[in-house]
Design a protein around this motif. Structure first.
Motif, mmCIF file in Angstrom:
data_model
loop_
_atom_site.group_PDB
_atom_site.id
_atom_site.type_symbol
_atom_site.label_atom_id
_atom_site.label_comp_id
_atom_site.label_asym_id
_atom_site.label_seq_id
_atom_site.Cartn_x
_atom_site.Cartn_y
_atom_site.Cartn_z
ATOM 1 N N ILE A 190 -2.498 -17.479 -7.249
ATOM 2 C CA ILE A 190 -2.776 -16.191 -6.622
ATOM 3 C C ILE A 190 -4.199 -16.097 -6.087
ATOM 4 O O ILE A 190 -4.486 -15.301 -5.196
ATOM 5 C CB ILE A 190 -2.495 -15.041 -7.632
ATOM 6 N N ILE B 228 3.151 -11.414 -10.221
ATOM 7 C CA ILE B 228 4.405 -11.070 -10.883
ATOM 8 C C ILE B 228 5.604 -11.533 -10.052
ATOM 9 O O ILE B 228 6.576 -12.062 -10.577
ATOM 10 C CB ILE B 228 4.454 -9.556 -11.169
ATOM 11 N N ALA B 229 5.522 -11.357 -8.742
ATOM 12 C CA ALA B 229 6.627 -11.792 -7.881
ATOM 13 C C ALA B 229 6.782 -13.302 -7.910
ATOM 14 O O ALA B 229 7.891 -13.820 -7.774
ATOM 15 C CB ALA B 229 6.396 -11.307 -6.455
ATOM 16 N N GLY C 2 -2.346 -5.280 -2.786
ATOM 17 C CA GLY C 2 -3.538 -5.776 -3.456
ATOM 18 C C GLY C 2 -3.231 -6.352 -4.816
ATOM 19 O O GLY C 2 -4.062 -6.978 -5.443
ATOM 20 N N THR C 3 -2.010 -6.150 -5.285
ATOM 21 C CA THR C 3 -1.637 -6.661 -6.595
ATOM 22 C C THR C 3 -0.151 -6.947 -6.613
ATOM 23 O O THR C 3 0.555 -6.579 -5.681
ATOM 24 C CB THR C 3 -1.997 -5.637 -7.697
ATOM 25 N N GLY C 4 0.305 -7.590 -7.658
ATOM 26 C CA GLY C 4 1.737 -7.797 -7.797
ATOM 27 C C GLY C 4 2.212 -9.151 -7.337
ATOM 28 O O GLY C 4 3.330 -9.546 -7.622
ATOM 29 N N GLY C 5 1.369 -9.865 -6.607
ATOM 30 C CA GLY C 5 1.766 -11.178 -6.130
ATOM 31 C C GLY C 5 2.084 -12.116 -7.268
ATOM 32 O O GLY C 5 3.052 -12.868 -7.221
ATOM 33 N N LEU D 33 -4.327 -16.499 -2.380
ATOM 34 C CA LEU D 33 -3.594 -15.391 -1.764
ATOM 35 C C LEU D 33 -4.464 -14.145 -1.741
ATOM 36 O O LEU D 33 -4.481 -13.386 -0.775
ATOM 37 C CB LEU D 33 -2.307 -15.067 -2.521
ATOM 38 N N GLY E 254 3.137 -13.292 -1.567
ATOM 39 C CA GLY E 254 1.990 -13.172 -0.677
ATOM 40 C C GLY E 254 1.976 -11.832 0.021
ATOM 41 O O GLY E 254 0.943 -11.166 0.122
ATOM 42 N N LEU E 255 3.133 -11.395 0.477
ATOM 43 C CA LEU E 255 3.256 -10.112 1.170
ATOM 44 C C LEU E 255 2.817 -8.966 0.264
ATOM 45 O O LEU E 255 2.074 -8.086 0.664
ATOM 46 C CB LEU E 255 4.710 -9.869 1.582
ATOM 47 N N LEU E 256 3.311 -8.987 -0.956
ATOM 48 C CA LEU E 256 2.965 -7.949 -1.926
ATOM 49 C C LEU E 256 1.471 -7.899 -2.160
ATOM 50 O O LEU E 256 0.858 -6.829 -2.196
ATOM 51 C CB LEU E 256 3.660 -8.215 -3.261
ATOM 52 N N ASN E 257 0.899 -9.080 -2.334
ATOM 53 C CA ASN E 257 -0.535 -9.159 -2.561
ATOM 54 C C ASN E 257 -1.295 -8.608 -1.379
ATOM 55 O O ASN E 257 -2.282 -7.901 -1.514
ATOM 56 C CB ASN E 257 -0.946 -10.613 -2.804
ATOM 57 N N GLY E 258 -0.786 -8.938 -0.196
ATOM 58 C CA GLY E 258 -1.445 -8.472 1.011
ATOM 59 C C GLY E 258 -1.302 -6.973 1.203
ATOM 60 O O GLY E 258 -2.227 -6.291 1.623
#
Lengths: 137, 109
Positions: free
Chosen positions: B47, B23-24, B18-21, B50, B11-15
């Motif tokens: 996602i 994958i994490a 803007g991307t990567g959520g 999110l 969630g943090l990454l996405n926030g």
């Protein structure tokens, strides 16, 4: 743009990531924050369409995943709020490291690669350790 | 515990980026679903909210590309979802690993 969207989110439909490939491309045409917003907005119909298709096929998601969702939501809100205030440099580097390690693990979990590893086992002990370390199981 | 941490990170990454959520979140989903195909099947559903929240909290403004991208994305997502069952779990993992490498390397340049 239509084509870029189609190709990039074709991967999203396969569950392989959405905006990651699109962002570098998009940032050549527009400013990065707008590019991010575009990519995120475009992800929504792709994700929705994909999920609807899976639903129609009769598939259902696991409850456990849905139970973990709130944590993700909390992360998303926090991330969004601190986005402007944090230097993304360290974040990108650590994310990059995570991606590369995960990429190697993923690669070694592919059956064909696994078979190559098994063959090498007889020729090199180091290779065997390397393969074992990166194996998913 | 680890799953929870990874979800938070997703969630943090996405926030933040803007991307990567997605994958994490994949390691968590691989553990939950066992079969890689099912993990990839449902990651976009996970996602989706999110991304909505990240958009709201970041207050980024889209530009004129958002609409054509979204239209293309709609059909891309549809096609991808239809293709998912025609692709083997192994092929999926192979493509995913290539994408991971590419995205990983790009983080440094």
């Amino acid at each position: 743009m239509l084509l870029f969207g189609f190709l990039a989110y074709l991967l999203a439909g396969l569950g392989l990531g959405g905006a990651a490939l699109l962002l570098p491309l998009l940032s050549r045409f527009t400013e990065i924050s707008a590019a991010r917003a575009d990519a995120m907005i475009a992800y929504l119909p792709a994700a929705l369409a994909a999920s609807v298709v899976h639903g129609i096929k009769g598939k259902r998601p696991n409850d456990k995943m849905m139970r973990l969702l709130p944590l993700g939501l909390v992360g998303a809100v926090i991330g969004g709020l601190i986005a402007g205030h944090l230097s993304t440099g360290i974040l990108r580097v650590s994310y990059g490291v995570f991606l590369l390690v995960y990429g190697i693990k993923m690669l070694f979990s592919v059956k064909r690669i696994n078979e190559i590893c098994k063959k090498w086992k007889f020729s090199s002990k180091i290779m065997k350790i390397f393969c074992k370390f990166f194996n998913f199981s | 515990m680890k799953d929870g941490f990874l979800m938070l990170a997703a969630g943090l990454l996405n926030g933040l980026l803007g991307t990567g959520g997605g994958i994490a979140a994949m390691p968590v989903l691989y553990a939950i679903y066992r079969a890689p195909k099912e993990a990839h099947r449902w990651v976009s559903l996970l996602i989706f909210p999110l991304t909505v929240l990240s958009l709201i909290s970041q207050k980024f403004l889209p530009d004129r590309f958002a609409f054509p991208l979204s239209v293309g994305a709609l059909f891309g997502g549809l096609t991808g979802a239809i293709l998912l069952d025609k692709v083997s779990g192994d092929t999926l993992r192979l493509i995913f690993s290539v994408l991971l490498f590419y995205t990983g390397v790009r983080c440094f340049f």
